[in-house]
Design a protein around this motif. Structure first.
Motif, mmCIF file in Angstrom:
data_model
loop_
_atom_site.group_PDB
_atom_site.id
_atom_site.type_symbol
_atom_site.label_atom_id
_atom_site.label_comp_id
_atom_site.label_asym_id
_atom_site.label_seq_id
_atom_site.Cartn_x
_atom_site.Cartn_y
_atom_site.Cartn_z
ATOM 1 N N ASP A 52 -19.991 6.365 -10.404
ATOM 2 C CA ASP A 52 -20.709 5.067 -10.282
ATOM 3 C C ASP A 52 -20.370 4.020 -11.155
ATOM 4 N N GLU A 53 -19.598 3.131 -10.865
ATOM 5 C CA GLU A 53 -19.263 2.042 -11.697
ATOM 6 C C GLU A 53 -20.349 1.246 -12.162
ATOM 7 N N SER A 54 -21.246 1.005 -11.552
ATOM 8 C CA SER A 54 -22.551 0.424 -12.082
ATOM 9 C C SER A 54 -23.076 0.895 -13.250
ATOM 10 N N GLU A 55 -22.795 2.088 -13.619
ATOM 11 C CA GLU A 55 -23.418 3.039 -14.841
ATOM 12 C C GLU A 55 -22.282 3.176 -15.732
ATOM 13 N N LEU A 56 -22.412 2.542 -17.041
ATOM 14 C CA LEU A 56 -21.521 2.283 -17.905
ATOM 15 C C LEU A 56 -21.830 3.854 -18.648
ATOM 16 N N LEU A 57 -20.698 4.243 -19.123
ATOM 17 C CA LEU A 57 -20.805 5.481 -19.910
ATOM 18 C C LEU A 57 -20.927 5.068 -21.441
ATOM 19 N N SER A 58 -22.426 5.578 -21.767
ATOM 20 C CA SER A 58 -22.939 4.900 -23.026
ATOM 21 C C SER A 58 -23.208 6.270 -23.943
ATOM 22 N N TYR A 59 -23.434 6.431 -25.318
ATOM 23 C CA TYR A 59 -23.806 7.349 -25.986
ATOM 24 C C TYR A 59 -25.283 7.431 -26.306
ATOM 25 N N GLU A 60 -25.665 8.610 -25.771
ATOM 26 C CA GLU A 60 -27.066 9.008 -25.862
ATOM 27 C C GLU A 60 -27.111 10.405 -26.262
ATOM 28 N N PRO A 61 -27.284 10.716 -27.635
ATOM 29 C CA PRO A 61 -27.272 12.174 -28.298
ATOM 30 C C PRO A 61 -28.117 13.036 -27.417
ATOM 31 N N GLY A 62 -27.552 14.236 -27.060
ATOM 32 C CA GLY A 62 -28.285 15.296 -26.403
ATOM 33 C C GLY A 62 -28.181 15.250 -24.891
ATOM 34 N N ILE A 63 -27.497 14.105 -24.538
ATOM 35 C CA ILE A 63 -27.542 14.113 -22.746
ATOM 36 C C ILE A 63 -26.043 14.836 -22.402
ATOM 37 N N GLU A 64 -26.231 15.249 -21.307
ATOM 38 C CA GLU A 64 -25.131 15.861 -20.736
ATOM 39 C C GLU A 64 -24.881 15.005 -19.158
ATOM 40 N N ILE A 65 -23.541 14.719 -18.938
ATOM 41 C CA ILE A 65 -23.378 14.099 -17.732
ATOM 42 C C ILE A 65 -22.557 15.119 -16.962
ATOM 43 N N PRO A 66 -23.284 15.093 -15.785
ATOM 44 C CA PRO A 66 -22.624 16.408 -14.756
ATOM 45 C C PRO A 66 -21.160 16.246 -14.460
ATOM 46 N N GLN A 67 -20.382 17.188 -14.397
ATOM 47 C CA GLN A 67 -18.853 16.750 -13.886
ATOM 48 C C GLN A 67 -18.801 16.140 -12.711
ATOM 49 N N GLU A 68 -19.777 16.504 -11.846
ATOM 50 C CA GLU A 68 -19.676 15.632 -10.290
ATOM 51 C C GLU A 68 -19.839 14.146 -10.498
ATOM 52 N N GLN A 69 -20.477 13.786 -11.691
ATOM 53 C CA GLN A 69 -20.456 12.301 -11.857
ATOM 54 C C GLN A 69 -19.320 11.494 -12.804
ATOM 55 N N LEU A 70 -18.335 12.583 -13.086
ATOM 56 C CA LEU A 70 -17.299 12.013 -13.939
ATOM 57 C C LEU A 70 -16.133 11.876 -12.944
ATOM 58 N N GLU A 71 -15.233 10.954 -13.502
ATOM 59 C CA GLU A 71 -14.131 10.583 -12.838
ATOM 60 C C GLU A 71 -12.814 10.347 -13.794
ATOM 61 N N PHE A 72 -11.572 10.798 -13.548
ATOM 62 C CA PHE A 72 -10.628 10.387 -14.725
ATOM 63 C C PHE A 72 -9.711 9.567 -13.854
ATOM 64 N N LEU A 73 -9.472 8.160 -14.518
ATOM 65 C CA LEU A 73 -8.776 7.159 -14.290
ATOM 66 C C LEU A 73 -7.466 7.216 -14.898
ATOM 67 N N HIS A 74 -6.348 7.247 -13.851
ATOM 68 C CA HIS A 74 -4.961 7.182 -14.470
ATOM 69 C C HIS A 74 -4.751 5.778 -15.222
ATOM 70 N N VAL A 75 -4.229 5.771 -16.383
ATOM 71 C CA VAL A 75 -3.842 4.473 -16.999
ATOM 72 C C VAL A 75 -2.811 4.389 -17.581
ATOM 73 N N ALA A 76 -2.069 3.438 -17.982
ATOM 74 C CA ALA A 76 -0.677 3.224 -18.423
ATOM 75 C C ALA A 76 -0.417 4.240 -19.474
ATOM 76 N N GLY A 77 0.989 4.818 -19.648
ATOM 77 C CA GLY A 77 1.296 5.665 -20.626
ATOM 78 C C GLY A 77 1.552 7.057 -20.145
ATOM 79 N N ALA A 78 1.364 7.365 -18.861
ATOM 80 C CA ALA A 78 1.913 8.552 -18.207
ATOM 81 C C ALA A 78 3.402 8.469 -17.912
ATOM 82 N N PHE A 79 3.961 9.587 -18.086
ATOM 83 C CA PHE A 79 5.632 9.621 -17.726
ATOM 84 C C PHE A 79 6.013 10.957 -17.314
ATOM 85 N N ALA A 80 7.255 10.985 -16.762
ATOM 86 C CA ALA A 80 7.761 12.351 -16.668
ATOM 87 C C ALA A 80 9.394 12.084 -16.790
ATOM 88 N N ASP A 81 9.926 12.767 -17.682
ATOM 89 C CA ASP A 81 11.423 12.843 -17.928
ATOM 90 C C ASP A 81 12.184 13.925 -17.422
#
Length: 277
Positions: free
Chosen positions: A248-277
Motif C-alpha cells: 500500500d503505497e499510501s503507508e510509508l515504511l517507518s520505524y516503530e520499535p516492536g512492530i512487525e509488518i506481515p509479509q503479505e504487506q511487503l513488496e520488493f521493488l527492483h532498483v538499478a544495480g542488478a546485473f547478470a554477466d
C-alpha cells in the motif's frame, strides 16, 4: 600499420604515375646517331681529314646520348622493382588483415555459441516472514532467494551471498557492484551443482542497524549468486538490488520499535544495480 593500410593505395598510385611518366619520357626521346653513324645534315669526310676537335665533340655527344638512354632504362627498372616490392608488401598486409578479421569472426562465433549454450542463473527474491522492527534501531527480515538455472548446461559451485539491509541514502548500483565484486571468488565448500531447469530456494535473514523514527525508512537489499560455467570454469554472477516497501503505497515504511509488518504487506521493488554477466 593502420596508416600503411590507409595510405598504401595512394603511394602505389603515385609510383605508378612516376613509372608511366618515365616510360613516356624514354619513348619520346629523339633518336640520336649511334657511334660511327652520321647525324642528319653531316657530310662524309674522309678519314684523316676531319677536324680532331669536331670528331671528339661528335663522339662525346653520341656517348652522352647512349648514357642518357641507359640512365632512363635503369631508372625505369628501379621504379619497377620498387613497385614490385610494394605490391608484395601490400599483399602481405592485406593477407594479415584478412587473417585477423577471420580470427575475430571466429571468436565472435565462439562467444555466441558459448552464450547460447552456457548456464545462466536467474534470481527472484521474496519475503518469507514479517519485517521486524527491533529495539535500538534494528531491523530483521527473513527472505527467500529463488535460484534457477535457465541455461542449457550445468552451473558449477553455485552459492549465494546477501548483504545487510542498507538504510538511508544509498546508491544501489554502486553498493550492489561493490558487494558482488567482493564475493567474486570460487566457493567449493558452501556451493552446489545446479542442472538446467533446476531450481532451489536459499533462505536468508539479513538485518540492519541505525533505524530512527525521524524519517521514513527506505531499506535497500542487495546480494548476488556466483557460479562457474562449462567448459572452462569461468566465474559469473547474477546480482540483485531491491527496495523493501509496503504494498500500500499510501503507508510509508517507518520505524516503530516492536512492530512487525506481515509479509503479505511487503513488496520488493527492483532498483538499478542488478546485473547478470
Amino acid at each position: 600499420m593502420a596508416w600503411i593500410r590507409k595510405n598504401l593505395g595512394k603511394t602505389l598510385a603515385a609510383f605508378v604515375l612516376v613509372w608511366l611518366a618515365g616510360c613516356a619520357t624514354w619513348v619520346s626521346l629523339p633518336t640520336k646517331p649511334q657511334l660511327g653513324q652520321l647525324a642528319e645534315g653531316e657530310q662524309s669526310v674522309p678519314i684523316g681529314f676531319e677536324d680532331p676537335a669536331v670528331q671528339a665533340n661528335r663522339i662525346a655527344s653520341q656517348a652522352n646520348a647512349i648514357a642518357y638512354r641507359q640512365g632512363i632504362a635503369a631508372s625505369i627498372g628501379a621504379v619497377t622493382g620498387i613497385l614490385t616490392l610494394l605490391s608484395a608488401v601490400a599483399a602481405a598486409i592485406y593477407a594479415r588483415a584478412a587473417a585477423g578479421e577471420s580470427r575475430r569472426s571466429a571468436d565472435i562465433a565462439q562467444q555466441a555459441l558459448v552464450a547460447g549454450e552456457r548456464a545462466w542463473i536467474s534470481v527472484h527474491v521474496t519475503p518469507e516472514g514479517p519485517l521486524k522492527l527491533l529495539p535500538h534501531g534494528g531491523l530483521s527480515l527473513e527472505i527467500g532467494v529463488h535460484i534457477k538455472n535457465i541455461g542449457k548446461t550445468p552451473a558449477l559451485n553455485v552459492y549465494t551471498d546477501v548483504d545487510e539491509i542498507h538504510l538511508g541514502l544509498v546508491n544501489p548500483p554502486e553498493r550492489a557492484g561493490a558487494f558482488a565484486k567482493s564475493k567474486r571468488v570460487v566457493n567449493t565448500t558452501a556451493s552446489r551443482l545446479l542442472l538446467p531447469d533446476q531450481q532451489y530456494v536459499r533462505l536468508w535473514i539479513p538485518g540492519a542497524e541505525g533505524a530512527t523514527n525521524e524519517f521514513p525508512l527506505f531499506p535497500v537489499l542487495v546480494g548476488c549468486v556466483t557460479y562457474q560455467i562449462l567448459p572452462d570454469g569461468t566465474l559469473h554472477q547474477t546480482a540483485f538490488a531491491m527496495m523493501i516497501t509496503r504494498k500500500d503505497e499510501s503507508e510509508l515504511l517507518s520505524y516503530e520499535p516492536g512492530i512487525e509488518i506481515p509479509q503479505e504487506q511487503l513488496e520488493f521493488l527492483h532498483v538499478a544495480g542488478a546485473f547478470a554477466d
